[in-house]
Scaffold this motif. Sequence first.
Motif, short mmCIF file in Angstrom:
data_model
loop_
_atom_site.label_atom_id
_atom_site.label_comp_id
_atom_site.label_asym_id
_atom_site.label_seq_id
_atom_site.Cartn_x
_atom_site.Cartn_y
_atom_site.Cartn_z
N UNK A 28 0.86 -1.17 0.00
CA UNK A 28 0.00 0.00 0.00
C UNK A 28 0.91 1.23 0.00
N UNK A 29 0.77 2.04 -1.03
CA UNK A 29 1.45 3.33 -1.08
C UNK A 29 0.50 4.36 -0.51
N UNK A 30 0.87 4.95 0.60
CA UNK A 30 0.02 5.92 1.27
C UNK A 30 0.53 7.34 1.01
N UNK A 31 -0.31 8.15 0.38
CA UNK A 31 0.02 9.54 0.06
C UNK A 31 -0.82 10.46 0.91
N UNK A 32 -0.17 11.37 1.60
CA UNK A 32 -0.85 12.30 2.50
C UNK A 32 -0.82 13.71 1.91
N UNK A 33 -1.98 14.40 1.94
CA UNK A 33 -1.99 15.80 1.49
C UNK A 33 -1.45 16.65 2.63
N UNK A 115 17.68 -1.19 4.16
CA UNK A 115 17.09 0.14 4.30
C UNK A 115 17.25 0.94 3.01
N UNK A 116 18.41 0.88 2.40
CA UNK A 116 18.63 1.65 1.17
C UNK A 116 17.73 1.15 0.05
N UNK A 117 17.55 -0.16 -0.05
CA UNK A 117 16.69 -0.72 -1.09
C UNK A 117 15.22 -0.38 -0.83
N UNK A 118 14.82 -0.38 0.43
CA UNK A 118 13.44 -0.03 0.78
C UNK A 118 13.15 1.42 0.42
N UNK A 119 14.08 2.30 0.74
CA UNK A 119 13.87 3.71 0.40
C UNK A 119 13.88 3.92 -1.11
N UNK A 120 14.73 3.20 -1.81
CA UNK A 120 14.77 3.31 -3.27
C UNK A 120 13.45 2.83 -3.88
N UNK A 121 12.92 1.71 -3.37
CA UNK A 121 11.64 1.20 -3.86
C UNK A 121 10.51 2.16 -3.52
N UNK A 122 10.56 2.74 -2.33
CA UNK A 122 9.54 3.71 -1.92
C UNK A 122 9.53 4.91 -2.85
N UNK A 123 10.70 5.42 -3.19
CA UNK A 123 10.79 6.56 -4.09
C UNK A 123 10.29 6.19 -5.48
N UNK A 124 10.62 4.98 -5.92
CA UNK A 124 10.14 4.55 -7.24
C UNK A 124 8.62 4.47 -7.26
N UNK A 125 8.03 3.93 -6.20
CA UNK A 125 6.57 3.84 -6.12
C UNK A 125 5.95 5.23 -6.15
N UNK A 126 6.52 6.13 -5.38
CA UNK A 126 6.01 7.51 -5.32
C UNK A 126 6.07 8.17 -6.69
#
Length: 209
Positions: A28-33, A115-126
Amino acid sequence: MRVLLIWMLLALPSWAEGEKAEAFDYYVLSLSWSPNWCAYEGDARDSDQCDARHDHGWIMHGLWPQFHRGFPSYCPTNERAPSRGMTADMADIMGTSGLAWHQWKKHGVCTGLSASAYYALSREAYERVVRPPVFRKLDKEVKVPAAVVEDAFLQSNPDMEADGVTITCRDGFIQEARICLSRDLSPVPCGQDVVRDCRARDARFTPVR
């Protein structure tokens, strides 16, 4: 006594069951306004995220491993915790380094990634999700049905279906857009415990600061 012992064992919380890293079904990608969060919570915290110099709109609350029902959290991991530099580098899309740290500690550890791979994947999803530009054009607070926000995401992302996006509200404000993605970040339907759309017809939506 034996019956009592069995009852006590059954009553114990089952946090270990299914809480192994990599054991999940989708993200789940959660985006907050951000302006809304600042209005109902961030300003009271004096959060740096709410400073107008950042020009924040939709920020990433997190990328969460999810089961079809429920989710893992705080999984045991042998991966090293992220450095301060790594969390600081995520502040541009997450608002603060503190949020980046919290998301790793609660959710990132359950992905099986470093941690670095998780953040990289998070940025890609965003970056894969198109945040509807219409909301950045607001010059005053408006009241909108939550369904309008969902429709805007669907129109901006034609590969998404309605059952893969849900909008949440909090304290009368639009809170988040939650988008369900496969492990390779393709849109997928959300589980029943995620698809709980806000039904407000007059949710508040404040402009970028």
